[in-house]
Scaffold this motif. Structure first.
Motif, mmCIF file in Angstrom:
data_model
loop_
_atom_site.group_PDB
_atom_site.id
_atom_site.type_symbol
_atom_site.label_atom_id
_atom_site.label_comp_id
_atom_site.label_asym_id
_atom_site.label_seq_id
_atom_site.Cartn_x
_atom_site.Cartn_y
_atom_site.Cartn_z
ATOM 1 N N CYS A 38 5.180 -2.527 2.430
ATOM 2 C CA CYS A 38 5.002 -3.922 2.009
ATOM 3 C C CYS A 38 5.099 -4.846 3.212
ATOM 4 O O CYS A 38 5.981 -4.682 4.059
ATOM 5 N N ILE B 202 -3.211 6.286 4.569
ATOM 6 C CA ILE B 202 -3.471 5.018 3.892
ATOM 7 C C ILE B 202 -4.970 4.915 3.647
ATOM 8 O O ILE B 202 -5.776 5.147 4.550
ATOM 9 N N ALA C 255 0.839 -1.198 0.000
ATOM 10 C CA ALA C 255 0.000 0.000 0.000
ATOM 11 C C ALA C 255 0.873 1.247 0.000
ATOM 12 O O ALA C 255 2.005 1.216 0.467
ATOM 13 N N TRP C 256 0.317 2.344 -0.504
ATOM 14 C CA TRP C 256 0.966 3.641 -0.421
ATOM 15 C C TRP C 256 0.645 4.247 0.928
ATOM 16 O O TRP C 256 -0.468 4.104 1.443
ATOM 17 N N ARG D 124 6.113 3.379 0.026
ATOM 18 C CA ARG D 124 5.485 2.139 -0.423
ATOM 19 C C ARG D 124 5.692 1.146 0.709
ATOM 20 O O ARG D 124 6.813 0.772 1.026
ATOM 21 N N GLU E 219 5.941 10.046 0.518
ATOM 22 C CA GLU E 219 5.531 8.933 -0.329
ATOM 23 C C GLU E 219 6.313 7.686 0.064
ATOM 24 O O GLU E 219 7.511 7.594 -0.165
ATOM 25 N N ARG F 20 11.058 4.550 0.580
ATOM 26 C CA ARG F 20 10.819 5.994 0.552
ATOM 27 C C ARG F 20 11.139 6.498 -0.849
ATOM 28 O O ARG F 20 12.293 6.571 -1.241
ATOM 29 N N ASP F 21 10.120 6.855 -1.591
ATOM 30 C CA ASP F 21 10.297 7.273 -2.985
ATOM 31 C C ASP F 21 10.984 8.618 -3.133
ATOM 32 O O ASP F 21 11.640 8.871 -4.125
ATOM 33 N N TRP G 111 9.535 -0.746 3.938
ATOM 34 C CA TRP G 111 9.014 0.478 3.359
ATOM 35 C C TRP G 111 10.083 1.142 2.503
ATOM 36 O O TRP G 111 11.240 1.227 2.850
ATOM 37 N N ALA H 266 2.347 7.438 4.034
ATOM 38 C CA ALA H 266 3.257 8.541 4.335
ATOM 39 C C ALA H 266 3.829 8.281 5.722
ATOM 40 O O ALA H 266 3.176 7.667 6.574
#
Length: 102
Positions: free
Chosen positions: A18, A76, A5-6, A16, A14, A28-29, A26, A8
């Motif tokens: 898992c 989320i 899921a996306w 991701r 942002e 961090r984009d 996670w 913060a």
């Protein structure tokens, strides 16, 4: 992977998030360095998933033995939040995960 899921977090807007059979990972984009972080599920004591009242965004709080502060993942969507919480409930001991109200 059991659920993705996306979200913060406090240090990144942002993330991701898992859930695997052994880790909570996670990505961090918006980070240049130290992008991927993980927590072994064996170190997790408690997970609380809850849905906010105003914006209907969910939050996942993770308490681990090896960290001083709790990990918090916010923003989320309710559907993915429930999927994350149910995936964590499958791999953690009974009673360690509190699911959001239906």
């Amino acid at each position: 992977m059991l659920a993705v899921a996306w979200a913060a977090s406090g240090d990144s807007h942002e993330v991701r998030l898992c859930v695997t059979d052994k880790r909570l990972v996670w990505l961090r984009d918006d980070a240049i360095a130290d992008r991927v972080r993980a927590l072994r599920l064996a170190e997790v004591d408690e997970v609380v998933a809850r849905t906010g009242r105003v914006r209907r965004q969910g939050e996942l709080r993770v308490r681990a033995r090896t960290r001083r502060r709790r990990l918090r993942f916010g923003e989320i969507a309710p559907g993915p939040l429930r999927e994350l919480a149910e995936a964590l409930a499958q791999v953690l001991p009974a009673g360690a995960v509190r699911l959001p109200a239906a």
